[in-house]
Design a protein around this motif. Sequence first.
Motif, PDB file in Angstrom:
ATOM      1  N   VAL A 190     -21.437  -8.922  26.248  1.00  0.00           N
ATOM      2  CA  VAL A 190     -20.941 -10.162  26.850  1.00  0.00           C
ATOM      3  C   VAL A 190     -21.287 -11.360  25.966  1.00  0.00           C
ATOM      4  CG1 VAL A 190     -21.185 -11.718  28.826  1.00  0.00           C
ATOM      5  CG2 VAL A 190     -20.994  -9.254  29.198  1.00  0.00           C
ATOM      6  N   ILE A 191     -22.531 -11.393  25.515  1.00  0.00           N
ATOM      7  CA  ILE A 191     -22.958 -12.520  24.666  1.00  0.00           C
ATOM      8  C   ILE A 191     -22.150 -12.560  23.380  1.00  0.00           C
ATOM      9  CG2 ILE A 191     -24.875 -13.432  23.308  1.00  0.00           C
ATOM     10  CD1 ILE A 191     -26.761 -12.385  25.469  1.00  0.00           C
ATOM     11  N   MET A 192     -21.943 -11.405  22.769  1.00  0.00           N
ATOM     12  CA  MET A 192     -21.209 -11.358  21.504  1.00  0.00           C
ATOM     13  C   MET A 192     -19.749 -11.748  21.694  1.00  0.00           C
ATOM     14  SD  MET A 192     -23.322 -10.661  19.123  1.00  0.00           S
ATOM     15  CE  MET A 192     -22.210 -10.275  17.789  1.00  0.00           C
ATOM     16  N   LEU A 193     -19.120 -11.282  22.769  1.00  0.00           N
ATOM     17  CA  LEU A 193     -17.725 -11.634  23.017  1.00  0.00           C
ATOM     18  C   LEU A 193     -17.572 -13.124  23.316  1.00  0.00           C
ATOM     19  CD1 LEU A 193     -16.542  -8.549  25.099  1.00  0.00           C
ATOM     20  CD2 LEU A 193     -15.935  -9.116  22.743  1.00  0.00           C
ATOM     21  N   VAL A 194     -18.484 -13.669  24.101  1.00  0.00           N
ATOM     22  CA  VAL A 194     -18.447 -15.111  24.372  1.00  0.00           C
ATOM     23  C   VAL A 194     -18.687 -15.895  23.089  1.00  0.00           C
ATOM     24  CG1 VAL A 194     -19.597 -16.995  25.594  1.00  0.00           C
ATOM     25  CG2 VAL A 194     -19.114 -14.857  26.791  1.00  0.00           C
ATOM     26  N   SER A 195     -19.628 -15.432  22.286  1.00  0.00           N
ATOM     27  CA  SER A 195     -19.895 -16.088  21.007  1.00  0.00           C
ATOM     28  C   SER A 195     -18.676 -16.016  20.097  1.00  0.00           C
ATOM     29  CB  SER A 195     -21.094 -15.445  20.317  1.00  0.00           C
ATOM     30  OG  SER A 195     -22.256 -15.547  21.118  1.00  0.00           O
ATOM     31  N   ALA A 196     -17.992 -14.857  20.105  1.00  0.00           N
ATOM     32  CA  ALA A 196     -16.788 -14.711  19.291  1.00  0.00           C
ATOM     33  C   ALA A 196     -15.708 -15.673  19.753  1.00  0.00           C
ATOM     34  CB  ALA A 196     -16.285 -13.267  19.343  1.00  0.00           C
ATOM     35  N   TYR A 197     -15.556 -15.794  21.063  1.00  0.00           N
ATOM     36  CA  TYR A 197     -14.553 -16.720  21.604  1.00  0.00           C
ATOM     37  C   TYR A 197     -14.863 -18.159  21.192  1.00  0.00           C
ATOM     38  CZ  TYR A 197     -12.086 -19.635  24.963  1.00  0.00           C
ATOM     39  OH  TYR A 197     -11.324 -20.607  25.540  1.00  0.00           O
ATOM     40  N   LEU A 198     -16.121 -18.566  21.351  1.00  0.00           N
ATOM     41  CA  LEU A 198     -16.512 -19.929  20.969  1.00  0.00           C
ATOM     42  C   LEU A 198     -16.376 -20.132  19.473  1.00  0.00           C
ATOM     43  CD1 LEU A 198     -19.659 -20.367  23.252  1.00  0.00           C
ATOM     44  CD2 LEU A 198     -17.359 -21.291  23.612  1.00  0.00           C
ATOM     45  N   TYR A 199     -16.726 -19.101  18.708  1.00  0.00           N
ATOM     46  CA  TYR A 199     -16.601 -19.189  17.249  1.00  0.00           C
ATOM     47  C   TYR A 199     -15.151 -19.388  16.840  1.00  0.00           C
ATOM     48  CZ  TYR A 199     -16.561 -17.608  12.385  1.00  0.00           C
ATOM     49  OH  TYR A 199     -16.353 -17.516  11.055  1.00  0.00           O
ATOM     50  N   LEU A 200     -14.239 -18.615  17.444  1.00  0.00           N
ATOM     51  CA  LEU A 200     -12.824 -18.746  17.116  1.00  0.00           C
ATOM     52  C   LEU A 200     -12.262 -20.084  17.563  1.00  0.00           C
ATOM     53  CD1 LEU A 200     -11.563 -15.160  18.029  1.00  0.00           C
ATOM     54  CD2 LEU A 200     -11.805 -16.130  15.744  1.00  0.00           C
ATOM     55  N   LYS A 201     -12.803 -20.597  18.651  1.00  0.00           N
ATOM     56  CA  LYS A 201     -12.276 -21.852  19.193  1.00  0.00           C
ATOM     57  C   LYS A 201     -12.700 -23.042  18.356  1.00  0.00           C
ATOM     58  CE  LYS A 201     -11.973 -24.571  23.430  1.00  0.00           C
ATOM     59  NZ  LYS A 201     -12.358 -24.678  24.858  1.00  0.00           N
ATOM     60  N   TYR A 202     -13.921 -23.026  17.845  1.00  0.00           N
ATOM     61  CA  TYR A 202     -14.459 -24.222  17.207  1.00  0.00           C
ATOM     62  C   TYR A 202     -14.669 -24.087  15.695  1.00  0.00           C
ATOM     63  CZ  TYR A 202     -15.333 -25.668  22.001  1.00  0.00           C
ATOM     64  OH  TYR A 202     -15.185 -26.018  23.309  1.00  0.00           O
ATOM     65  N   THR A 203     -14.453 -22.904  15.137  1.00  0.00           N
ATOM     66  CA  THR A 203     -14.620 -22.745  13.691  1.00  0.00           C
ATOM     67  C   THR A 203     -13.383 -23.264  12.962  1.00  0.00           C
ATOM     68  OG1 THR A 203     -16.019 -20.803  13.992  1.00  0.00           O
ATOM     69  CG2 THR A 203     -14.999 -21.079  11.829  1.00  0.00           C
ATOM     70  N   PRO A 204     -13.554 -24.026  11.905  1.00  0.00           N
ATOM     71  CA  PRO A 204     -12.388 -24.526  11.154  1.00  0.00           C
ATOM     72  C   PRO A 204     -11.551 -23.381  10.608  1.00  0.00           C
ATOM     73  CG  PRO A 204     -14.403 -25.652  10.465  1.00  0.00           C
ATOM     74  CD  PRO A 204     -14.823 -24.519  11.351  1.00  0.00           C
ATOM     75  N   ARG A 205     -10.237 -23.575  10.641  1.00  0.00           N
ATOM     76  CA  ARG A 205      -9.323 -22.577  10.100  1.00  0.00           C
ATOM     77  C   ARG A 205      -9.262 -22.725   8.583  1.00  0.00           C
ATOM     78  NH1 ARG A 205     -10.269 -21.562  14.608  1.00  0.00           N
ATOM     79  NH2 ARG A 205      -8.826 -20.934  16.253  1.00  0.00           N
ATOM     80  N   ILE A 206      -9.562 -21.642   7.890  1.00  0.00           N
ATOM     81  CA  ILE A 206      -9.551 -21.651   6.430  1.00  0.00           C
ATOM     82  C   ILE A 206      -8.288 -20.938   5.949  1.00  0.00           C
ATOM     83  CG2 ILE A 206     -10.787 -21.011   4.347  1.00  0.00           C
ATOM     84  CD1 ILE A 206     -12.217 -23.073   6.072  1.00  0.00           C
ATOM     85  N   PHE A 207      -7.499 -21.632   5.131  1.00  0.00           N
ATOM     86  CA  PHE A 207      -6.266 -21.071   4.587  1.00  0.00           C
ATOM     87  C   PHE A 207      -6.443 -20.785   3.097  1.00  0.00           C
ATOM     88  CE2 PHE A 207      -5.063 -23.497   8.279  1.00  0.00           C
ATOM     89  CZ  PHE A 207      -4.119 -22.708   8.898  1.00  0.00           C
TER      90      PHE A 207
END
Length: 778
Positions: free
Chosen positions: A38-55
């Motif tokens: 649960v912690i890892m999935l929530v962390s993954a969700y937050l990471y994807l939401k707030y991490t800058p998109r690198i192209f």
Amino acid sequence: MENQFNYTNAFNEEDNLDLKQEIGRYLRYWPWFALTLVIMLVSAYLYLKYTPRIFETYSKVKILDESEGLELPTSAFIFKRTNINLENEIEILSSYLIMNRVVRELNLNTSFYEEGTIQASQLEILPFGFEQNIKQDSILKNMSYRLNILSDGLLITDIETEMEFSFSGFSTNNKEHNLPFNVDLNYDESKNYLLGKAYVINFNPIKQTSLDLKSKIQVEAIGDQSDLLKLIIKGESKELSEKILNTLMDVFNRDGINDRQLVSKRTLDFIDERFVYLAKELDSIEIDQEVFKERNNIVDIATDAELGLQQRVKSDEEVFRIENQLSLSKLLDTSLNSTSESDLLPANIGIENASINALISEYNQTVINRDKLANGGGSNNPLVKLAESQVLDLKSNINRSLKAYSKQLETTLRQLKGRNQRLSGKVSKIPEQERLFKAIQRQQKIKESLYLLLLQKREEAAINLAITEPSIKVVENALSGVYPISPKPRIVYAGALLGGLLIPFGVLYFMFMFDTKLHSKEDIIKVTSKIPVIGEIPDLKRKKDIIFTDPNDRSALAEAFRILSSNVNYILPIKDGENGKVIYCTSTIKGEGKTYVSLNLSLALSSINKKVLLIGADLRNPQIHTYISEDKQKPGLSNYLHDVNYDWKDALIDGFEKHPNHQIILSGSIPPNPAHLLTNGRFKKLIEEAKEIYDYVVVDTAPTILVTDTMLISQLADATIYLTRANYTEKNLLKFSKELQDVGKLKNMAYVINSVGASKSYGYGYNYGYNYGYGSKN
């Protein structure tokens, strides 16, 4: 009866159960796995939401070979296909010099970010007017400013010093300030959209930005036999990344062109410099030529020489003519003075004086007339006399005329000879003048030919400079991927799932790997399969109601001790006519629960209507009194062993109301010499006497690892219960107890595991010490 209660048969197929046991070992901690997932999935969700998109942005270029052209193919061309060293080109492309030029052209040392709720995203440019007031080379340290667009104006904060600059309008041009930039939102149609937003403006030194860009650019060759290079950069802003790569290719191309043009430029510069000197030298030579001609009165050497020769010949002819005239004049004068009056003078002998020729002609005519008259009239004829006087007059005139003519000729002759002498000197100087003039002309021709050659080379260099080929061919301009390369949701979620499983597994694995504690009877069986495990006492979290006080108790604790009491009977030897059985309870170290088990075992045996005596034989660290609320110093075993007049029956205690068949003898006062007291014979006497009265005598003895108290009296026991404690007893200590059984120091031994099911997080420190408080005296 040991063989009647051997648990090893149940584990003959232990190897077949290892995998199942290991899986079960981890599955007991499934809440850890669930929580970590649960912690890892929530962390993954937050990471994807707030991490800058690198192209990822890339471009491709072909390095052009200067040697390509209409030349015949060489062996290097045939076998290697290219003369280009791509490694050199890669190093040049990613060099600091090229990066520095890119940074300067794009002003990359000024960067812009838009602040969000959690993170800031990079921008190519600000969405409003921005003017930088500081030169790039003047930025010597990092500077950061936060621009807040408020409803009533602008607020700019120096992030480092926290100094604030407020502007009432939406432009910084309306107020004097020392900020390194100006912003203007007055002409921005989206000004209302920008209200409430915050932007960060960073200024970094050129060198730092160039090095950062150098670390971001990746250049790699495409294939082994290709001249193509791929340029890669990763960043948040696709527009900025594409602009950087396109500018990088342009800068690299211009750098290559400049290198190729460098020779032409240097040639032009050299020729232009030489032109100045050559022009001066040509002017100097022409001036020398002019001076030479003026000084030597020369127009043209050849013409002047021919003219001089002609004049000399003509002058010689004149001298010859004058000399001839002089000779004729002398001859005529001789003829005139040597002849008689009647002789005629020669006429037309070549005298070029007309008056003399006329006088001679008249003279001859007069002589003829006189002779005619003399022949006809006589010598005394007046006409003859007149004619003779006329002859003499004419002769005299001729004589005077000849003298005058001779003087004239002599004067002319002298002049002609002087002129001839001058002409001869002038003609004799012509070879030297010609040699000197040719030397001047030769220098002039050399300089002129050099001037023309340089002029030709200059035109060639100018043409080469104008038609210099590019150093690269752009195969693909900068292109950015549609989807970001980081973060990737599938990989992030897969990593989160994998991490959610592996992290607790890894933690547990290392806990298990470094865990040296005993946890179950399987751990004992792995060390020794010959010593049975006759009981597993469950762990009780509560600190009270842990004593088997009620014979009719049906709790898990009561059932565990009933099972233990039943199993103890299986290991006791069966002999007819024997009195009570003696059961020792011991352990390896302090804290394993031997007193706790001794007390409850004795109560369990009492609950089946057996007379039971519990003796506290741990004279160094007695603990039974803590369970029955008795004074530690109450007379007991030590008093009996020490005092021969003391009756052990006086030390009996009825500690439990519901167990009338249960009695206790405490350890008594702590003596200084427990080993000596236990071996003085009175303890054996006590046991013999107690066996006559009680069905079971349970003895709580001292731990075995540091003191010998238990071994000194071990032969009096019918069975020895060896206490271990789950999550507390070290596995290597089991070898010590096994050796005690093997050498016969402990009689008829069996293991009991205390606190089974205790904390499953084996986060204990590994303390092998035995802090029991025993002295070294025996």
